[in-house]
Design a protein around this motif. Structure first.
Motif, PDB file in Angstrom:
ATOM      1  N   UNK A  35     -11.536   7.035  -4.249  1.00 25.02           N
ATOM      2  CA  UNK A  35     -11.585   7.679  -3.066  1.00 25.02           C
ATOM      3  C   UNK A  35     -12.098   8.543  -2.121  1.00 25.02           C
ATOM      4  N   UNK A  36     -12.623   9.315  -3.405  1.00 25.87           N
ATOM      5  CA  UNK A  36     -12.744  11.439  -3.493  1.00 25.87           C
ATOM      6  C   UNK A  36     -13.962  10.766  -2.785  1.00 25.87           C
TER       7      UNK A  36
ATOM      8  N   UNK B 240      -2.524   1.715 -16.772  1.00 20.60           N
ATOM      9  CA  UNK B 240      -2.433   1.593 -15.369  1.00 20.60           C
ATOM     10  C   UNK B 240      -2.588   3.077 -14.576  1.00 20.60           C
ATOM     11  N   UNK B 241      -2.281   4.183 -15.555  1.00 22.26           N
ATOM     12  CA  UNK B 241      -2.568   6.061 -15.131  1.00 22.26           C
ATOM     13  C   UNK B 241      -4.108   5.773 -15.160  1.00 22.26           C
TER      14      UNK B 241
ATOM     15  N   UNK C 139      -8.631  15.708 -10.929  1.00 23.23           N
ATOM     16  CA  UNK C 139      -7.409  17.242  -9.787  1.00 23.23           C
ATOM     17  C   UNK C 139      -8.330  17.914  -8.964  1.00 23.23           C
TER      18      UNK C 139
ATOM     19  N   UNK D 195       0.358   1.599 -20.667  1.00 25.18           N
ATOM     20  CA  UNK D 195       0.707   2.675 -19.323  1.00 25.18           C
ATOM     21  C   UNK D 195      -0.626   3.292 -18.963  1.00 25.18           C
TER      22      UNK D 195
ATOM     23  N   UNK E 218      -7.075   3.796 -14.629  1.00 26.86           N
ATOM     24  CA  UNK E 218      -6.575   3.079 -13.474  1.00 26.86           C
ATOM     25  C   UNK E 218      -6.804   3.495 -12.013  1.00 26.86           C
ATOM     26  N   UNK E 219      -5.839   4.154 -11.847  1.00 22.08           N
ATOM     27  CA  UNK E 219      -5.127   5.625 -10.935  1.00 22.08           C
ATOM     28  C   UNK E 219      -5.901   6.479 -10.320  1.00 22.08           C
TER      29      UNK E 219
ATOM     30  N   UNK F 155      -9.524   5.248  -8.839  1.00 20.51           N
ATOM     31  CA  UNK F 155      -9.464   4.895  -7.971  1.00 20.51           C
ATOM     32  C   UNK F 155      -9.154   6.110  -7.618  1.00 20.51           C
ATOM     33  N   UNK F 156      -8.649   6.528  -7.797  1.00 16.92           N
ATOM     34  CA  UNK F 156      -8.590   8.179  -6.675  1.00 16.92           C
ATOM     35  C   UNK F 156     -10.424   8.738  -6.219  1.00 16.92           C
TER      36      UNK F 156
ATOM     37  N   UNK G  48      -4.611   4.671  -1.430  1.00 15.36           N
ATOM     38  CA  UNK G  48      -6.184   4.390  -2.314  1.00 15.36           C
ATOM     39  C   UNK G  48      -6.752   3.064  -3.134  1.00 15.36           C
ATOM     40  N   UNK G  49      -6.209   1.646  -2.358  1.00 20.21           N
ATOM     41  CA  UNK G  49      -6.699   0.930  -2.587  1.00 20.21           C
ATOM     42  C   UNK G  49      -6.299   0.117  -4.830  1.00 20.21           C
ATOM     43  N   UNK G  50      -5.114   0.547  -4.948  1.00 22.39           N
ATOM     44  CA  UNK G  50      -4.880   0.927  -5.936  1.00 22.39           C
ATOM     45  C   UNK G  50      -3.865  -0.545  -6.290  1.00 22.39           C
TER      46      UNK G  50
ATOM     47  N   UNK H  40      -7.064  13.396   1.237  1.00 20.58           N
ATOM     48  CA  UNK H  40      -8.553  12.641   0.607  1.00 20.58           C
ATOM     49  C   UNK H  40      -9.114  11.456   0.758  1.00 20.58           C
TER      50      UNK H  40
ATOM     51  N   UNK I  83      -8.540  -3.861  -9.143  1.00 18.36           N
ATOM     52  CA  UNK I  83      -8.627  -3.181  -9.990  1.00 18.36           C
ATOM     53  C   UNK I  83      -7.584  -4.057 -11.248  1.00 18.36           C
TER      54      UNK I  83
ATOM     55  N   UNK J 271      -8.151  -1.553  -1.066  1.00 12.09           N
ATOM     56  CA  UNK J 271      -7.849  -3.059  -1.490  1.00 12.09           C
ATOM     57  C   UNK J 271      -9.385  -2.956  -2.432  1.00 12.09           C
ATOM     58  N   UNK J 272      -9.200  -2.247  -3.060  1.00  8.53           N
ATOM     59  CA  UNK J 272     -10.531  -2.038  -4.150  1.00  8.53           C
ATOM     60  C   UNK J 272     -10.075  -2.888  -5.509  1.00  8.53           C
TER      61      UNK J 272
END
Lengths: 257, 257
Positions: A246-247, A235-236, A201, A232, A238-239, A242-243, B204-206, B246, A257, A254-255
């Motif tokens: 991106x940053x 998953x969280x 964040x 779960x 992983x998100x 990936x974020x 973000x490609x996830x 972002x 995962x 399409x990375x």
């Protein structure tokens, strides 16, 4: 135990209700139907409404009087509207079910007696019942359909029976929860997640470390009450990963995962 | 409180079942009926089976899609047979009723959703429900008549409501929860969130739209059971918006929020 519990329908007018009652009984695992002087039975309409519970209709016992229907019973419960001039031990459907199961569990025969569509049971019939059962309904619109009333009592009997079985409903529930949560995330995994969430964040500029306000505590309260599973959590996390990529401009659409 | 609880019937084939459901609702003090794309309504057969509950039929709302039926709801429960490939939080009718009453007591709108007579709810429809409700029935004969299923859930709601009327400590509990959750997010807000989440995960490609797997349904299951408040929803939406900025290179660290 359930086979010790019979459903007795007195003077039913509409064969559709007999069929509907048979279906409701079979849905809930009850099988013994006794018909006291039905107006129209056997009937194609009963078969149609039974929707496959024809075995209950085929084996239904047809008798002339309530007395015959109650032969062998050690416990008789009669459905009733609430207001009767003679006060009588009154149970709600849940108490009725517990009482039935106790008796059936001791090997006793139990009858649940339902009256006519419009007039119910007569006072004389009600006095043949040790207990009256009242389905708590809207006082301004209190008369249930007959098959529907059978459904409510049969449902409560099944709930009590399942509970008596050593709680298979609970067991099933536990299994579902077990499947669902597979394995719950542990507290230390949750802490790693909160740390990862917080730094992400900050990276995307949503959280200002100089002015954090209550953001993280609100997010902790949210995720803390969800009972996050390990799956779960993956998953969280992983998100978040990936974020962050991106940053940092490391990854675009399409990375893997 | 009961007026916050609506019964939603999806794609009902037989108008008699709509009438039977209306009667069962009125018997138990429920009044809001929503029909999603009924096959035959209005209908004389519905009126006949309603047996006096015509006010419920007259005020029934007829809509085209389940989405429309759920507008304004903060809690949605869908009836389901037990076996589904993706396990989901599963309640029995009693737990369902307690959950409904808690939500309605906080001023939330609640929907009890019932599927088609033969096919039930589709998986997509079931995924719009935070909880699934299963009436524990005989595994060899498990399919209840629609109006009868409505009766069982409505009966449990009434039992829970009557219990809540007599227990002022419950009220205190409700007030605490009310403070905590302030106002719950509605289903339409939740749908907007899921849409936003999905497009962000693609950006973000996830999430690969060509190979979505079960990702969105898993995330729906997670967030669906949390009872997200409006405040929390604003936070989650804010995070998504910032993540998108972002990903698009529009914003870097310390964006305003």
């Amino acid at each position: 135990m359930l086979q010790n519990i019979r459903v007795v329908l007195v003077n039913t007018s509409h064969p559709g209700n007999i069929g509907g009652a048979a279906r409701a009984m079979k849905n809930m695992g009850l099988s013994r139907l006794v018909l006291v002087d039905p107006l129209d039975f056997p009937s194609g309409e009963a078969v149609a409404r039974a929707s496959g519970a024809t075995d209950i209709l085929d084996s239904a016992q047809v008798v002339k009087t309530l007395e015959e229907a109650l032969v062998g019973c050690s416990l008789v419960l009669g459905t009733s509207a609430r207001d009767r001039r003679i006060p009588w031990p009154l149970l709600d459907p849940r108490e009725c079910a517990t009482t039935c199961l106790e008796q059936a569990g001791q090997g006793g025969e139990v009858a649940l007696v339902f009256g006519r569509e419009y007039a119910g049971l007569t006072n004389e019939e009600l006095q043949r019942c040790q207990f009256h059962v009242h389905i708590p309904s809207n006082p301004d619109f209190s008369s249930l359909n007959l098959a529907t009333a059978v459904q409510v009592l049969a449902y409560e009997v099944r709930m009590a029976w399942l509970a008596a079985q050593g709680l298979p409903t609970k067991q099933e529930k536990l299994e579902t929860t077990a499947m669902l949560n597979a394995q719950p995330a542990t507290m230390d995994e949750m802490e790693l997640f909160y740390g990862h969430l917080e730094s992400t964040l900050v990276e995307i500029g949503f959280l200002d470390p100089q002015k954090p306000r209550h953001l993280m505590s609100r997010l902790r309260r949210l995720y803390g009450r969800c009972g996050i599973s390990k799956l779960e959590m993956n998953i969280l996390r992983g998100i978040l990963t990936e974020t962050q990529k991106t940053a940092r401009g490391e990854s675009h659409k399409r990375g893997e995962h």
